[in-house]
Write an enzyme that holds these catalytic residues in place. Structure first.
Site, PDB file in Angstrom:
ATOM      1  N   ARG A 167     -14.402  -7.230  -0.337  1.00 28.38           N
ATOM      2  CA  ARG A 167     -13.781  -6.834   0.942  1.00 28.38           C
ATOM      3  C   ARG A 167     -13.244  -5.390   0.816  1.00 28.38           C
ATOM      4  O   ARG A 167     -12.636  -5.029  -0.178  1.00 28.38           O
ATOM      5  CB  ARG A 167     -12.644  -7.791   1.288  1.00 28.38           C
ATOM      6  CG  ARG A 167     -11.889  -7.443   2.571  1.00 28.38           C
ATOM      7  CD  ARG A 167     -10.633  -6.648   2.312  1.00 28.38           C
ATOM      8  NE  ARG A 167      -9.809  -6.481   3.511  1.00 28.38           N
ATOM      9  CZ  ARG A 167      -8.761  -5.684   3.603  1.00 28.38           C
ATOM     10  NH1 ARG A 167      -8.374  -4.984   2.562  1.00 28.38           N
ATOM     11  NH2 ARG A 167      -8.069  -5.589   4.718  1.00 28.38           N
ATOM     12  N   THR A 196      -0.827   1.827   7.025  1.00 26.97           N
ATOM     13  CA  THR A 196      -0.692   0.645   6.180  1.00 26.97           C
ATOM     14  C   THR A 196      -0.629  -0.583   7.075  1.00 26.97           C
ATOM     15  O   THR A 196      -0.054  -0.516   8.167  1.00 26.97           O
ATOM     16  CB  THR A 196       0.582   0.712   5.320  1.00 26.97           C
ATOM     17  OG1 THR A 196       0.824  -0.593   4.763  1.00 26.97           O
ATOM     18  CG2 THR A 196       1.809   1.126   6.114  1.00 26.97           C
ATOM     19  N   THR A 230       0.821  -1.223   0.000  1.00 26.73           N
ATOM     20  CA  THR A 230       0.000   0.000   0.000  1.00 26.73           C
ATOM     21  C   THR A 230       0.852   1.271   0.000  1.00 26.73           C
ATOM     22  O   THR A 230       1.960   1.259   0.531  1.00 26.73           O
ATOM     23  CB  THR A 230      -0.841  -0.032   1.296  1.00 26.73           C
ATOM     24  OG1 THR A 230      -1.720  -1.129   1.215  1.00 26.73           O
ATOM     25  CG2 THR A 230      -1.625   1.236   1.527  1.00 26.73           C
TER      26      THR A 230
END
Ligand code: ASP
Length: 354
Positions: A250, A273, A222
């Site tokens: 999700r 993150t 991320t």
């Protein structure tokens, strides 16, 4: 009337000094007002990069971090806004296959990509977020459009894709997000979970090959960015493909203000993150801001969340406060990261000292 006016002006200035704090009143050594301060930090996800990775992989990852950091520095040092710096930095990271956002995003267990992103403006508390988008090259731009062009704060799925494309976001096929490293990671992860991995991505492979860059340098994570601009405004943004082998549908913490992203001019800007479910459960990004509001430094607030609220190995936090203090922390072995500010700081790193 003029005395009343003077008194009001003086009172207003005093009040403003109080609100703006030390950074706005800063003076240099000669007593002249110092140049307004800006500061910037970014992350490329918390994780477990191997310290023994080949030198060229390490160089590629560090070059990616420096490239993105330079874009943010350019915006902020020329008087641009924290929001524009955050968006500009995240776009560069989304386009880079070294990270799990945009091109290089992880796969769902259906062999597809679903992307989440958000940003928050600390001056206005404006929020823009998209979740589960599949057709947009840069989800962070879509998130900015949600903030700027709708009365909403978060849009999801097909509606978000359609809105973003109608408003000028570049549309791409799913194969644009494909990288061999992430497909390999899907295979490994699903086998570890005792599941049968898909033999091919959930879209035509020839498209994937045509999109180029099919063999990235490594699996990435991320991305996020936080910034303080010379006008005293803070902003934060986060963008991700989520978790490898996630169920389709999700949604993680990245598109949730207060969980993965938060900014408030009175405290700090935060991007997180890690294991999104935990960041949502404990409102980590907002928690950092509340701890700063209660008198802790950003570094102390982030350390508290990572050491006392989350479990070891669950992730990382970057934050910058209204005076330009930066923290870059994780409770994982590594988090590719970078920091720059108006004093000339410009540095990137991957691992933490053991
Ligand atoms: N926080 C992201 C998510 O749960 C993943 C990550 O940061 O690695 O979607």
């Amino acid at each position: 009337v003029s005395i009343l006016h003077w008194n009001c002006t003086a009172l207003l200035s005093l009040a403003l000094c109080g609100i703006l704090g030390d950074s706005a009143r800063a003076q240099d050594a000669d007593g002249a007002p110092a140049a307004p301060r800006w500061a910037l930090a970014l992350h490329g996800g918390a994780g477990s990069w191997d310290p023994g990775m080949p030198a060229e992989q390490r160089a590629s990852l560090e070059a990616s971090l420096r490239r993105a950091l330079a874009v943010g520095r350019e915006v902020l040092s020329s008087g641009g806004t924290a929001m524009d710096a955050v968006q500009g930095v995240v776009v560069v990271l989304e386009d880079d296959a070294n990270f799990n956002s945009g091109h290089g995003a992880v796969f769902t267990r259906a062999g597809t990509h679903e992307l989440d992103a958000s940003l928050m403006d600390g001056a206005t508390l404006g929020i823009g977020a998209v979740a589960g988008v599949k057709r947009i090259k840069n989800p962070i731009i879509a998130a900015r459009l949600v903030m700027d062009k709708t009365p909403h704060v978060r849009m999801v799925g097909a509606g978000a894709d359609a809105f973003a494309i109608e408003n000028g976001c570049k549309e791409v096929p799913q194969s644009y997000f494909y990288t061999l490293a992430m497909f390999d990671e899907l295979q490994r992860t699903m086998k570890d979970l005792g599941l049968e991995p898909p033999a091919t991505p959930g879209y035509p492979l020839e498209d994937a090959a045509a999109s180029g860059d099919a063999a990235p340098d490594q699996s990435g994570e991320t991305v996020g960015c936080v910034a303080l601009d010379v006008h005293g405004n803070l902003a934060a943004g986060t963008s991700t493909g989520g978790l490898t082998a996630k169920l389709p549908g999700r949604v993680g913490d990245a598109p949730i203000a207060g969980a993965g992203t938060y900014a408030h001019n009175a405290t700090c800007a935060v991007s997180c993150t890690g294991k999104g479910e935990q960041y949502i459960r404990h409102s980590i990004a907002a928690r950092v801001s509340w701890l700063v509001e209660g008198g802790r430094s950003v570094d102390d607030a982030a350390a508290h969340c990572l050491d006392k609220v989350l479990n070891t190995g669950e992730g990382g936090i970057i934050a910058v406060d209204h005076a330009g203090n930066i923290t870059l922390r994780a409770n994982t072995v590594a988090m590719p990261r970078g920091a720059a500010d108006s004093s000339g700081r410009f540095e990137v790193a991957i691992w933490f000292d053991p």
